[in-house]
Design a protein around this motif. Structure first.
Motif, PDB file in Angstrom:
ATOM      1  N   THR A  31       0.798  -1.225   0.000  1.00  0.00           N
ATOM      2  CA  THR A  31       0.000   0.000   0.000  1.00  0.00           C
ATOM      3  C   THR A  31       0.831   1.276   0.000  1.00  0.00           C
ATOM      4  O   THR A  31       0.415   2.286  -0.559  1.00  0.00           O
ATOM      5  CB  THR A  31      -0.935   0.008   1.233  1.00  0.00           C
ATOM      6  N   PHE A  36      -4.768   7.916  -1.538  1.00  0.00           N
ATOM      7  CA  PHE A  36      -6.215   7.750  -1.602  1.00  0.00           C
ATOM      8  C   PHE A  36      -6.741   7.833  -3.036  1.00  0.00           C
ATOM      9  O   PHE A  36      -7.759   7.220  -3.355  1.00  0.00           O
ATOM     10  CB  PHE A  36      -6.927   8.800  -0.735  1.00  0.00           C
ATOM     11  N   ASN A  37      -6.054   8.576  -3.907  1.00  0.00           N
ATOM     12  CA  ASN A  37      -6.492   8.677  -5.306  1.00  0.00           C
ATOM     13  C   ASN A  37      -6.436   7.340  -6.029  1.00  0.00           C
ATOM     14  O   ASN A  37      -7.109   7.147  -7.037  1.00  0.00           O
ATOM     15  CB  ASN A  37      -5.616   9.682  -6.067  1.00  0.00           C
ATOM     16  N   ASP A  38      -5.623   6.422  -5.518  1.00  0.00           N
ATOM     17  CA  ASP A  38      -5.454   5.104  -6.138  1.00  0.00           C
ATOM     18  C   ASP A  38      -6.331   4.045  -5.489  1.00  0.00           C
ATOM     19  O   ASP A  38      -6.040   2.853  -5.595  1.00  0.00           O
ATOM     20  CB  ASP A  38      -3.988   4.664  -6.026  1.00  0.00           C
ATOM     21  N   TRP A  39      -7.415   4.439  -4.833  1.00  0.00           N
ATOM     22  CA  TRP A  39      -8.199   3.503  -4.024  1.00  0.00           C
ATOM     23  C   TRP A  39      -8.742   2.327  -4.835  1.00  0.00           C
ATOM     24  O   TRP A  39      -8.800   1.201  -4.331  1.00  0.00           O
ATOM     25  CB  TRP A  39      -9.324   4.217  -3.276  1.00  0.00           C
ATOM     26  N   LYS A  40      -9.108   2.538  -6.088  1.00  0.00           N
ATOM     27  CA  LYS A  40      -9.630   1.421  -6.901  1.00  0.00           C
ATOM     28  C   LYS A  40      -8.544   0.380  -7.139  1.00  0.00           C
ATOM     29  O   LYS A  40      -8.791  -0.827  -7.034  1.00  0.00           O
ATOM     30  CB  LYS A  40     -10.154   1.939  -8.242  1.00  0.00           C
ATOM     31  N   ILE A  42      -5.856  -0.122  -5.301  1.00  0.00           N
ATOM     32  CA  ILE A  42      -5.523  -0.768  -4.024  1.00  0.00           C
ATOM     33  C   ILE A  42      -6.577  -1.804  -3.665  1.00  0.00           C
ATOM     34  O   ILE A  42      -6.250  -2.914  -3.237  1.00  0.00           O
ATOM     35  CB  ILE A  42      -5.387   0.276  -2.901  1.00  0.00           C
ATOM     36  N   PHE A  43      -7.845  -1.441  -3.830  1.00  0.00           N
ATOM     37  CA  PHE A  43      -8.932  -2.378  -3.519  1.00  0.00           C
ATOM     38  C   PHE A  43      -8.817  -3.634  -4.377  1.00  0.00           C
ATOM     39  O   PHE A  43      -8.994  -4.756  -3.898  1.00  0.00           O
ATOM     40  CB  PHE A  43     -10.295  -1.704  -3.726  1.00  0.00           C
ATOM     41  N   ILE A 149      -8.768  -4.336   4.402  1.00  0.00           N
ATOM     42  CA  ILE A 149      -9.237  -2.989   4.060  1.00  0.00           C
ATOM     43  C   ILE A 149      -8.967  -2.035   5.216  1.00  0.00           C
ATOM     44  O   ILE A 149      -8.559  -0.888   5.006  1.00  0.00           O
ATOM     45  CB  ILE A 149     -10.723  -3.015   3.647  1.00  0.00           C
ATOM     46  N   PHE A 153      -6.556   1.145   4.887  1.00  0.00           N
ATOM     47  CA  PHE A 153      -7.101   2.467   5.223  1.00  0.00           C
ATOM     48  C   PHE A 153      -6.213   3.176   6.241  1.00  0.00           C
ATOM     49  O   PHE A 153      -5.907   4.363   6.095  1.00  0.00           O
ATOM     50  CB  PHE A 153      -8.534   2.316   5.748  1.00  0.00           C
ATOM     51  N   LEU A 156      -3.044   4.313   4.507  1.00  0.00           N
ATOM     52  CA  LEU A 156      -3.311   5.487   3.665  1.00  0.00           C
ATOM     53  C   LEU A 156      -3.477   6.757   4.499  1.00  0.00           C
ATOM     54  O   LEU A 156      -2.987   7.824   4.113  1.00  0.00           O
ATOM     55  CB  LEU A 156      -4.559   5.254   2.802  1.00  0.00           C
TER      56      LEU A 156
END
Length: 197
Positions: A31, A36-40, A42-43, A149, A153, A156
């Motif tokens: 991570t 946070f902009n890369d959340w998709k 990362i998920f 997750i 989180f 991040l």
């Protein structure tokens, strides 16, 4: 419903266990280069790791795959080391987006390795017929995914604080955290039981 919580909590504790922090180290290494902009992305990475982890457990529970514990116990810190080294050497480079398919594949593969590391214990707590094993395995996987997750989180948020309040660049933050994780896992590799044979 209570059975759901039993296996769900086992999944949560598997990731969040303070004594078995290798899972958290892997998630941090995975991570830390992102925001946070890369959340998709990362998920998707976290989900691929869970899919690999669950696939390994499934193959092990049905006795399709078996691997020696000491080999897996060595491979787990090696996967963390490789992930940290990748983050270290790609820190601040834009080519990370170009090689994302490689990262997806490696994350899936590493999930399989980590799942094999937990498979012997999981088989001891899982009873019943072949058909009755799928639901507890799914509940366990949901617990793992939820815990991962949470860890992502937290990483991040910590990354955001370090980069905005303390003015670390994203590159410097990635370098520091990757080096820290490498420093933690190298002794795990060196002290592995496999070298004592």
């Amino acid at each position: 419903m209570s059975e759901f919580w039993i296996y769900f909590q086992i999944g949560l504790k598997h990731v969040l266990d303070i004594h078995a922090y290798d899972h958290v180290l892997f998630l941090i290494a995975l991570t830390v280069p992102f925001s946070f902009n890369d959340w998709k992305r990362i998920f998707l990475l976290v989900s691929l790791f869970t899919i690999g982890h669950t696939t390994a457990l499934l193959l092990s529970v049905y006795n399709i795959v078996a691997i020696k514990v000491n080999i897996v116990e060595l491979l787990i810190p090696i996967t963390i080391l490789i992930t940290s080294l990748y983050a270290l050497f790609t820190a601040g480079k834009s080519s990370k987006k170009d090689s994302i398919n490689l990262v997806f594949f490696i994350t899936l593969f590493f999930g399989i390795i980590h799942g094999l590391g937990f498979s012997n214990y999981f088989k001891t707590i899982l009873g019943g017929s072949a058909n009755s094993k799928l639901i507890p395995l799914s509940e366990f996987a949901l617990g793992i995914e939820s815990a991962q997750i949470v860890v992502v989180f937290v990483v991040l948020i910590l990354s955001y604080i370090v980069q905005t309040v303390f003015r670390f660049s994203k590159r410097d933050w990635t370098l520091v955290m990757s080096a820290f994780i490498i420093g933690v896992v190298l002794p795990m590799i060196i002290e592995s039981e496999i070298w004592n044979r």
